[in-house]
Design a protein around this motif. Structure first.
Motif, PDB file in Angstrom:
ATOM      1  N   ALA A  21      50.441  45.654  47.696  1.00 47.70           N
ATOM      2  CA  ALA A  21      51.498  46.686  47.263  1.00 47.70           C
ATOM      3  C   ALA A  21      52.568  46.871  48.150  1.00 47.70           C
ATOM      4  O   ALA A  21      53.623  47.449  47.716  1.00 47.70           O
ATOM      5  N   LEU A  22      52.496  46.713  49.446  1.00 45.06           N
ATOM      6  CA  LEU A  22      53.794  47.083  50.285  1.00 45.06           C
ATOM      7  C   LEU A  22      54.760  45.713  50.527  1.00 45.06           C
ATOM      8  O   LEU A  22      55.772  46.082  50.321  1.00 45.06           O
ATOM      9  N   THR A  23      54.038  44.547  50.809  1.00 47.54           N
ATOM     10  CA  THR A  23      54.951  43.498  50.837  1.00 47.54           C
ATOM     11  C   THR A  23      55.143  42.433  49.776  1.00 47.54           C
ATOM     12  O   THR A  23      56.140  41.583  49.847  1.00 47.54           O
ATOM     13  N   LEU A  24      54.511  42.839  48.573  1.00 45.95           N
ATOM     14  CA  LEU A  24      54.397  42.097  47.464  1.00 45.95           C
ATOM     15  C   LEU A  24      54.048  40.575  47.557  1.00 45.95           C
ATOM     16  O   LEU A  24      54.084  39.934  46.568  1.00 45.95           O
ATOM     17  N   GLN A  25      53.676  40.239  48.674  1.00 43.76           N
ATOM     18  CA  GLN A  25      53.010  38.908  48.876  1.00 43.76           C
ATOM     19  C   GLN A  25      51.713  38.744  48.331  1.00 43.76           C
ATOM     20  O   GLN A  25      50.851  39.758  48.061  1.00 43.76           O
ATOM     21  N   PRO A  26      51.321  37.432  47.914  1.00 47.81           N
ATOM     22  CA  PRO A  26      49.968  37.142  47.319  1.00 47.81           C
ATOM     23  C   PRO A  26      49.074  37.495  48.332  1.00 47.81           C
ATOM     24  O   PRO A  26      48.949  37.316  49.542  1.00 47.81           O
ATOM     25  N   CYS A  27      47.777  38.028  47.902  1.00 46.10           N
ATOM     26  CA  CYS A  27      46.528  38.206  48.615  1.00 46.10           C
ATOM     27  C   CYS A  27      45.651  38.004  47.880  1.00 46.10           C
ATOM     28  O   CYS A  27      45.531  38.229  46.487  1.00 46.10           O
ATOM     29  N   ALA A  28      44.467  37.975  48.661  1.00 46.97           N
ATOM     30  CA  ALA A  28      43.045  37.637  47.957  1.00 46.97           C
ATOM     31  C   ALA A  28      42.422  39.195  47.707  1.00 46.97           C
ATOM     32  O   ALA A  28      42.881  40.101  48.131  1.00 46.97           O
ATOM     33  N   ALA A  29      41.333  39.213  47.042  1.00 49.13           N
ATOM     34  CA  ALA A  29      40.548  40.328  46.628  1.00 49.13           C
ATOM     35  C   ALA A  29      39.316  40.267  46.961  1.00 49.13           C
ATOM     36  O   ALA A  29      38.822  39.951  47.960  1.00 49.13           O
ATOM     37  N   ARG A  30      38.097  40.092  45.973  1.00 45.63           N
ATOM     38  CA  ARG A  30      36.853  39.943  46.146  1.00 45.63           C
ATOM     39  C   ARG A  30      36.719  38.671  46.775  1.00 45.63           C
ATOM     40  O   ARG A  30      37.665  37.748  46.744  1.00 45.63           O
ATOM     41  N   ASN A  31      35.537  38.349  47.272  1.00 42.65           N
ATOM     42  CA  ASN A  31      35.229  37.040  47.903  1.00 42.65           C
ATOM     43  C   ASN A  31      35.142  35.853  47.216  1.00 42.65           C
ATOM     44  O   ASN A  31      35.718  34.915  47.421  1.00 42.65           O
ATOM     45  N   ILE A  32      35.208  36.232  45.590  1.00 42.89           N
ATOM     46  CA  ILE A  32      35.430  35.009  44.728  1.00 42.89           C
ATOM     47  C   ILE A  32      36.986  34.883  44.282  1.00 42.89           C
ATOM     48  O   ILE A  32      37.033  33.770  43.483  1.00 42.89           O
ATOM     49  N   GLU A  33      37.764  35.798  44.723  1.00 42.99           N
ATOM     50  CA  GLU A  33      39.188  35.622  44.321  1.00 42.99           C
ATOM     51  C   GLU A  33      40.086  35.302  45.300  1.00 42.99           C
ATOM     52  O   GLU A  33      40.643  36.271  45.846  1.00 42.99           O
ATOM     53  N   PRO A  34      40.349  34.160  45.727  1.00 40.11           N
ATOM     54  CA  PRO A  34      41.250  33.498  46.624  1.00 40.11           C
ATOM     55  C   PRO A  34      42.716  33.896  46.582  1.00 40.11           C
ATOM     56  O   PRO A  34      42.938  34.366  45.225  1.00 40.11           O
ATOM     57  N   ILE A  35      43.566  33.880  47.179  1.00 40.21           N
ATOM     58  CA  ILE A  35      44.958  33.849  46.882  1.00 40.21           C
ATOM     59  C   ILE A  35      45.160  32.571  46.029  1.00 40.21           C
ATOM     60  O   ILE A  35      44.932  31.553  46.245  1.00 40.21           O
ATOM     61  N   ALA A  36      45.712  32.933  44.695  1.00 40.92           N
ATOM     62  CA  ALA A  36      45.787  31.906  43.831  1.00 40.92           C
ATOM     63  C   ALA A  36      46.880  32.169  42.589  1.00 40.92           C
ATOM     64  O   ALA A  36      46.756  33.583  42.271  1.00 40.92           O
ATOM     65  N   ALA A  37      47.481  31.453  42.042  1.00 42.95           N
ATOM     66  CA  ALA A  37      48.230  31.800  40.657  1.00 42.95           C
ATOM     67  C   ALA A  37      46.985  31.902  39.594  1.00 42.95           C
ATOM     68  O   ALA A  37      46.058  31.450  39.832  1.00 42.95           O
ATOM     69  N   THR A  38      47.293  32.776  38.753  1.00 40.54           N
ATOM     70  CA  THR A  38      46.516  32.942  37.862  1.00 40.54           C
ATOM     71  C   THR A  38      46.838  32.799  36.089  1.00 40.54           C
ATOM     72  O   THR A  38      47.849  33.657  35.908  1.00 40.54           O
ATOM     73  N   ALA A  39      46.086  32.106  35.537  1.00 37.30           N
ATOM     74  CA  ALA A  39      46.828  31.903  33.813  1.00 37.30           C
ATOM     75  C   ALA A  39      46.507  33.279  33.428  1.00 37.30           C
ATOM     76  O   ALA A  39      47.233  33.672  32.314  1.00 37.30           O
ATOM     77  N   LYS A  40      45.491  33.895  33.405  1.00 35.70           N
ATOM     78  CA  LYS A  40      44.946  35.062  32.534  1.00 35.70           C
ATOM     79  C   LYS A  40      45.825  36.225  32.696  1.00 35.70           C
ATOM     80  O   LYS A  40      46.396  36.795  31.876  1.00 35.70           O
ATOM     81  N   GLU A  41      45.917  36.584  33.911  1.00 31.88           N
ATOM     82  CA  GLU A  41      46.793  37.989  34.288  1.00 31.88           C
ATOM     83  C   GLU A  41      48.195  37.626  33.915  1.00 31.88           C
ATOM     84  O   GLU A  41      49.089  38.448  33.550  1.00 31.88           O
ATOM     85  N   SER A  42      48.595  36.190  34.493  1.00 32.84           N
ATOM     86  CA  SER A  42      50.134  35.921  33.890  1.00 32.84           C
ATOM     87  C   SER A  42      50.490  36.018  32.493  1.00 32.84           C
ATOM     88  O   SER A  42      51.557  36.232  32.161  1.00 32.84           O
ATOM     89  N   ALA A  43      49.347  35.719  31.793  1.00 30.87           N
ATOM     90  CA  ALA A  43      49.559  35.520  30.298  1.00 30.87           C
ATOM     91  C   ALA A  43      49.721  36.887  29.822  1.00 30.87           C
ATOM     92  O   ALA A  43      50.749  37.151  28.927  1.00 30.87           O
TER      93      ALA A  43
END
Length: 154
Positions: A21-43
């Protein structure tokens, strides 16, 4: 727009699932959600951007870049289906609608899959059955945006 991923040569692609939220850089969330581009949220983001009544040139470039990425990463002739006791599996399905992985490695656009122990895998069958069957690893999320794109672009 500031969070849209750009390649080394400056081409716009899509967005990550989470950004700091502060740097706008990609970050991981839950253990199963690494830093990654995403098709769903991008759509979802592209659909929102295409709903703007007077998009700026930056918005148009963002949508164009995402559409190019969707075309490049689409998986033809595959389906994500429950296969008996094995659970969810990626299976050959000639003529099936285009499919996308949920998460893609930033540098390579290869589908990636996270497990509870924070390991990253390139084959969905390598992750634990609980995670393989309990998360939307594949879907047709960009299809609606792609269908609306040509009309929107005009």
């Amino acid at each position: 727009l500031a969070t849209q991923i750009k390649t080394a040569d400056g081409r716009r692609t899509v967005w990550c699932q989470q950004h700091d939220a502060l740097t706008l850089q990609p970050c991981a969330a839950r253990n199963i959600e690494p830093i990654a581009a995403t098709a769903k949220e991008s759509a979802d983001l592209v659909q929102f951007l295409m709903s703007l009544s007077h998009p700026s040139p930056e918005v148009v470039a963002a949508v164009d870049g995402a559409m190019a990425w969707f075309r490049r990463t689409a998986l033809p002739d595959l389906a994500w289906r429950r296969v008996g006791a094995q659970g969810e599996q990626l299976v050959a399905a000639p003529g099936a609608p285009l499919l996308w992985a949920r998460l893609y490695e930033l540098e390579t656009d290869r589908p990636i899959f996270g497990d509870r122990d924070r390991t990253i895998h390139y084959v969905v069958g390598e992750i634990s059955p609980e995670r393989r069957n309990g998360y939307g690893w594949y879907g047709d999320w960009p299809a609606g945006a792609m269908a609306a794109y040509q009309t929107w672009r005009r």
